[in-house]
Design a protein around this motif. Structure first.
Motif, PDB file in Angstrom:
ATOM      1  N   VAL A  26     -42.722  83.732 151.654  1.00  0.00           N
ATOM      2  CA  VAL A  26     -42.579  83.563 150.210  1.00  0.00           C
ATOM      3  C   VAL A  26     -42.486  82.077 149.888  1.00  0.00           C
ATOM      4  O   VAL A  26     -41.752  81.333 150.563  1.00  0.00           O
ATOM      5  CB  VAL A  26     -41.305  84.278 149.702  1.00  0.00           C
ATOM      6  N   VAL A  67     -34.098  89.277 149.502  1.00  0.00           N
ATOM      7  CA  VAL A  67     -35.300  88.586 149.994  1.00  0.00           C
ATOM      8  C   VAL A  67     -35.002  88.096 151.408  1.00  0.00           C
ATOM      9  O   VAL A  67     -34.240  87.151 151.613  1.00  0.00           O
ATOM     10  CB  VAL A  67     -35.675  87.395 149.088  1.00  0.00           C
ATOM     11  N   ALA A  80     -40.645  90.634 146.501  1.00  0.00           N
ATOM     12  CA  ALA A  80     -40.067  90.504 147.844  1.00  0.00           C
ATOM     13  C   ALA A  80     -38.800  91.347 147.968  1.00  0.00           C
ATOM     14  O   ALA A  80     -38.568  92.006 148.987  1.00  0.00           O
ATOM     15  CB  ALA A  80     -39.779  89.042 148.144  1.00  0.00           C
TER      16      ALA A  80
END
Length: 255
Positions: free
Chosen positions: A111, A199, A102
């Motif tokens: 995620v 992320v 990610a």
């Protein structure tokens, strides 16, 4: 099993089931595609689910030298095969690999991280890891698996029994891969806040209330550091969660 070819020519074997938006399941240490199959079965009524053999495991090949970036490329190849993007779930060290993927900017829509086993910055060094690597260097694969499992908190008798199961010793060399994933960003395998900051996808962090305290602390730290993070504590559960409990939590977040 269908296969994709990663950027370095490594062949990655995978299973696919269900129909709907795609989800890739990334297993942890000593896991193969079959290890995440129960979760796939809990999700396949609503999603197209991919479980795969990480490089060096099962029906997948491997290419030396190992590098974490090559495992990220493996996920990229699976994303391409699924049409270009997908949600990605990672368990244990597989969750740490998902963080890498990610943060690298792969086209991941959502995620889910289940207990990436990072240590805290002030944790005492664990001697189990170097011992595992020494056993691997000596070709003593069963002892490497036993040592890893006891290091992870499994009772010694259970570790001996599991290490003796067919095929388990064949997976032992990939423990070095998982150690590299866990320690790639910061020495000692501590929470890689620099990667976490990259992320940006909606992310769910899952942990069990009966898991080792360091895993709980790491999960909470990650969730709090994410730009778009949520966390769920599963009461009474440990590191391995039954699919009938885990599946609905993952499904609700992905929905």
């Amino acid at each position: 099993m269908p296969k994709v070819t990663s950027a370095d020519g490594t062949t990655i074997a995978y299973e696919v089931s269900g129909a709907g938006s795609p989800v890739i399941l990334v297993g942890g240490a000593l896991n193969v595609a079959a290890s995440t199959r129960p979760l796939a079965q809990a999700l396949e009524h609503r999603y197209t689910v991919v479980s795969y053999d990480r490089r060096g495991r099962g029906a997948s090949t491997d290419t030396s030298p190992y590098d974490v970036a090559r495992e990220v490329d493996d996920i990229a190849a699976l994303l391409t095969a699924l049409g270009g993007q997908a949600a990605v779930f990672g368990f244990s060290s597989g969750a740490a690999l998902v963080v890498e993927a990610a943060a690298a900017g792969l086209p991941i829509t959502k995620v889910v991280l289940q207990e990436p086993p990072y240590a805290q910055d002030d944790a005492e060094p664990n001697e189990g890891g170097p011992a595992v690597l020494r056993f691997l260097a000596d070709g003593r694969h069963r002892e490497a698996v036993e040592t890893f499992l006891t290091m992870a908190g499994m009772p010694a008798d259970a570790a001996v029994d599991l290490a003796a199961q067919p095929g388990m010793a064949d997976l032992a060399p990939t423990l070095a891969h998982d150690f590299a994933v866990m320690g790639n960003a910061t020495p000692g395998g501590t929470v890689p806040y620099d990667l976490i900051a990259k992320v940006t996808q909606p992310t769910l962090v899952i942990y069990g209330s009966a898991s080792p305290p360091f895993m709980i602390d790491a999960a909470r730290s990650i969730a709090n550091a994410l730009s778009d993070g949520q966390q769920v504590e599963l009461q009474g559960h440990q590191h391995v969660v039954p699919p009938e409990v885990l599946g609905p939590v993952v499904e609700a977040f992905l929905a």
